[in-house]
Design a protein around this motif. Structure first.
Motif, mmCIF file in Angstrom:
data_model
loop_
_atom_site.group_PDB
_atom_site.id
_atom_site.type_symbol
_atom_site.label_atom_id
_atom_site.label_comp_id
_atom_site.label_asym_id
_atom_site.label_seq_id
_atom_site.Cartn_x
_atom_site.Cartn_y
_atom_site.Cartn_z
ATOM 1 N N LYS A 35 -30.128 -31.716 37.564
ATOM 2 C CA LYS A 35 -30.816 -30.456 37.304
ATOM 3 C C LYS A 35 -29.822 -29.297 37.278
ATOM 4 C CE LYS A 35 -34.993 -28.018 38.639
ATOM 5 N NZ LYS A 35 -36.133 -27.969 39.536
ATOM 6 N N LEU A 36 -30.067 -28.345 36.377
ATOM 7 C CA LEU A 36 -29.214 -27.167 36.283
ATOM 8 C C LEU A 36 -29.589 -26.153 37.356
ATOM 9 C CD1 LEU A 36 -29.133 -26.557 32.420
ATOM 10 C CD2 LEU A 36 -27.397 -27.661 33.839
ATOM 11 N N GLY A 37 -28.584 -25.457 37.826
ATOM 12 C CA GLY A 37 -28.797 -24.345 38.739
ATOM 13 C C GLY A 37 -28.433 -23.058 38.024
ATOM 14 N N GLY A 38 -28.116 -22.024 38.768
ATOM 15 C CA GLY A 38 -27.769 -20.739 38.177
ATOM 16 C C GLY A 38 -26.321 -20.374 38.465
ATOM 17 N N THR A 39 -25.899 -19.277 37.886
ATOM 18 C CA THR A 39 -24.576 -18.715 38.137
ATOM 19 C C THR A 39 -24.741 -17.206 38.335
ATOM 20 O OG1 THR A 39 -24.175 -18.387 35.773
ATOM 21 C CG2 THR A 39 -23.395 -20.466 36.726
ATOM 22 N N GLN A 40 -23.650 -16.546 38.667
ATOM 23 C CA GLN A 40 -23.569 -15.088 38.809
ATOM 24 C C GLN A 40 -24.211 -14.541 40.079
ATOM 25 O OE1 GLN A 40 -21.609 -13.192 36.663
ATOM 26 N NE2 GLN A 40 -21.061 -15.263 36.060
ATOM 27 N N MET A 41 -24.592 -15.408 41.017
ATOM 28 C CA MET A 41 -25.075 -14.899 42.294
ATOM 29 C C MET A 41 -23.882 -14.736 43.247
ATOM 30 S SD MET A 41 -25.243 -18.315 42.096
ATOM 31 C CE MET A 41 -26.860 -18.793 41.584
ATOM 32 N N ASN A 42 -24.029 -13.879 44.251
ATOM 33 C CA ASN A 42 -22.981 -13.654 45.240
ATOM 34 C C ASN A 42 -23.284 -14.473 46.490
ATOM 35 O OD1 ASN A 42 -21.904 -11.849 43.441
ATOM 36 N ND2 ASN A 42 -22.522 -10.037 44.569
ATOM 37 N N LEU A 43 -22.238 -15.058 47.063
ATOM 38 C CA LEU A 43 -22.364 -15.871 48.272
ATOM 39 C C LEU A 43 -21.434 -15.309 49.335
ATOM 40 C CD1 LEU A 43 -22.329 -19.375 46.533
ATOM 41 C CD2 LEU A 43 -24.302 -17.948 47.092
ATOM 42 N N ASP A 44 -21.965 -15.094 50.527
ATOM 43 C CA ASP A 44 -21.207 -14.468 51.605
ATOM 44 C C ASP A 44 -20.647 -15.513 52.572
ATOM 45 O OD1 ASP A 44 -20.150 -12.703 53.443
ATOM 46 O OD2 ASP A 44 -22.060 -11.887 54.099
ATOM 47 N N PHE A 45 -21.527 -16.286 53.216
ATOM 48 C CA PHE A 45 -21.057 -17.297 54.166
ATOM 49 C C PHE A 45 -22.010 -18.488 54.152
ATOM 50 C CE2 PHE A 45 -23.690 -14.328 56.652
ATOM 51 C CZ PHE A 45 -24.588 -15.195 57.256
ATOM 52 N N ILE A 46 -21.509 -19.608 54.687
ATOM 53 C CA ILE A 46 -22.315 -20.806 54.891
ATOM 54 C C ILE A 46 -22.381 -21.020 56.401
ATOM 55 C CG2 ILE A 46 -20.333 -22.374 54.676
ATOM 56 C CD1 ILE A 46 -22.275 -24.347 53.237
ATOM 57 N N GLN A 47 -23.532 -21.474 56.882
ATOM 58 C CA GLN A 47 -23.637 -21.691 58.322
ATOM 59 C C GLN A 47 -24.187 -23.080 58.630
ATOM 60 O OE1 GLN A 47 -26.251 -18.545 59.742
ATOM 61 N NE2 GLN A 47 -27.987 -19.946 59.783
ATOM 62 N N PHE A 73 -16.148 -8.897 52.291
ATOM 63 C CA PHE A 73 -15.862 -9.634 51.061
ATOM 64 C C PHE A 73 -16.947 -10.674 50.835
ATOM 65 C CE2 PHE A 73 -11.562 -8.125 51.863
ATOM 66 C CZ PHE A 73 -11.152 -7.772 50.586
ATOM 67 N N CYS A 74 -17.149 -11.031 49.572
ATOM 68 C CA CYS A 74 -18.039 -12.128 49.220
ATOM 69 C C CYS A 74 -17.448 -12.802 47.985
ATOM 70 C CB CYS A 74 -19.458 -11.630 48.941
ATOM 71 S SG CYS A 74 -19.603 -10.565 47.488
ATOM 72 N N THR A 75 -18.117 -13.829 47.494
ATOM 73 C CA THR A 75 -17.666 -14.499 46.281
ATOM 74 C C THR A 75 -18.802 -14.530 45.270
ATOM 75 O OG1 THR A 75 -18.332 -16.667 47.105
ATOM 76 C CG2 THR A 75 -16.059 -15.993 47.541
ATOM 77 N N ARG A 76 -18.445 -14.698 44.015
ATOM 78 C CA ARG A 76 -19.450 -14.859 42.955
ATOM 79 C C ARG A 76 -19.265 -16.224 42.330
ATOM 80 N NH1 ARG A 76 -19.438 -10.195 39.498
ATOM 81 N NH2 ARG A 76 -20.887 -9.426 41.051
ATOM 82 N N LEU A 77 -20.359 -17.000 42.296
ATOM 83 C CA LEU A 77 -20.363 -18.285 41.608
ATOM 84 C C LEU A 77 -20.369 -17.939 40.115
ATOM 85 C CD1 LEU A 77 -22.571 -21.299 42.644
ATOM 86 C CD2 LEU A 77 -21.681 -20.975 40.362
ATOM 87 N N ASN A 78 -19.207 -18.001 39.508
ATOM 88 C CA ASN A 78 -18.983 -17.377 38.207
ATOM 89 C C ASN A 78 -19.548 -18.141 37.015
ATOM 90 O OD1 ASN A 78 -17.793 -15.154 36.836
ATOM 91 N ND2 ASN A 78 -16.212 -16.538 36.085
ATOM 92 N N ASP A 79 -19.381 -19.460 36.982
ATOM 93 C CA ASP A 79 -19.819 -20.228 35.810
ATOM 94 C C ASP A 79 -20.170 -21.653 36.226
ATOM 95 O OD1 ASP A 79 -17.351 -21.829 35.784
ATOM 96 O OD2 ASP A 79 -16.386 -20.081 34.903
ATOM 97 N N GLU A 80 -20.577 -22.461 35.268
ATOM 98 C CA GLU A 80 -21.024 -23.827 35.580
ATOM 99 C C GLU A 80 -19.897 -24.733 36.069
ATOM 100 O OE1 GLU A 80 -23.382 -25.475 32.438
ATOM 101 O OE2 GLU A 80 -24.906 -23.919 32.627
ATOM 102 N N GLY A 81 -18.656 -24.358 35.830
ATOM 103 C CA GLY A 81 -17.515 -25.147 36.315
ATOM 104 C C GLY A 81 -17.024 -24.712 37.682
ATOM 105 N N SER A 82 -17.609 -23.661 38.244
ATOM 106 C CA SER A 82 -17.160 -23.132 39.537
ATOM 107 C C SER A 82 -17.546 -24.053 40.687
ATOM 108 C CB SER A 82 -17.811 -21.765 39.797
ATOM 109 O OG SER A 82 -17.544 -20.860 38.779
ATOM 110 N N TYR A 83 -16.663 -24.149 41.666
ATOM 111 C CA TYR A 83 -17.032 -24.827 42.911
ATOM 112 C C TYR A 83 -16.211 -24.283 44.071
ATOM 113 C CZ TYR A 83 -12.947 -27.871 42.111
ATOM 114 O OH TYR A 83 -11.678 -28.347 41.883
ATOM 115 N N ALA A 84 -16.778 -24.391 45.269
ATOM 116 C CA ALA A 84 -16.124 -24.009 46.516
ATOM 117 C C ALA A 84 -16.208 -25.205 47.446
ATOM 118 C CB ALA A 84 -16.822 -22.801 47.134
#
Length: 194
Positions: A177-189, A89-100
């Motif tokens: 500064k603006l970043g992007g959206t729609q990328m997939n994120l698997d894990f943080i280490q 499984f992974c997640t997608r940072l969907n839009d500018e309001g998204s956060y984890a």
């Protein structure tokens, strides 16, 4: 006990309906547990991870932490099954309001933080990791590979003077500064480097 033709006639349609329902459930079950990958091969659909209602708190252990995004507290992130992700499984940072979000209990020391990311173009690859409110811009290779890769171009280093719990927030933008959206994120280490 007497046999009743009237009751038998009423029960017969019910038996037929239940039999059809059981067959229908078996057929539906097979359809729900498999889909096709890019090559047309069947792939089992796994049960989705539970949705958290509170920010999880984890404790650092040696040699380091690798924490799955789908187990973080998610807002506007989409959880996606991906056979190539570390836990399927992974997640997608969907839009500018998204956060984890996630809280990590750390002993004193200097730490390196990176994310496993899958991005398909440069416009949808950079995002921010806030460590206790301090933003750090992270991104994969340039151009992105379109496969899972650690954000080794921009590892985050930070020092904790005494043992404490930090809040980690992942989102698209910072205040400056603006970043992007729609990328997939698997894990943080997190790995202790001293």
């Amino acid at each position: 006990m007497k046999f009743s033709y009237k009751k038998a006639l009423i029960s017969l349609p019910l038996c037929i309906l239940l039999s059809l329902q059981i067959i229908s459930c078996k057929t539906t079950k097979n359809l729900e547990t498999e889909e096709l990958d890019e090559d047309g091969n069947p792939v089992a659909i796994l049960p989705a991870p539970p949705v958290l209602t509170e920010i999880p708190v984890i404790e650092y252990v040696e040699p380091g932490i690798m924490y799955e995004f789908e187990h973080m507290y998610l807002y506007h992130f989409i959880v996606i099954q991906d056979e190539t992700a570390s836990s399927k499984f992974c997640t997608r940072l969907n839009d500018e309001g998204s956060y984890a979000q996630l809280k990590v209990k750390l002993p004193a020391g200097t730490y390196e933080c990176m994310v496993s990311e899958k991005a398909f173009d440069t416009d949808h690859s950079a995002f921010y990791i806030y460590i206790d409110g301090i933003p750090h811009r992270v991104y994969p290779s340039n151009p992105p590979l379109g496969t899972w890769e650690l954000t080794t171009r921009c590892p985050i280093y930070f020092t904790i003077e005494e043992p404490r719990t930090i809040l980690v927030t992942v989102q698209a933008n910072s205040e400056k500064k603006l970043g992007g959206t729609q990328m997939n994120l698997d894990f943080i280490q997190f790995v202790k480097r001293d």
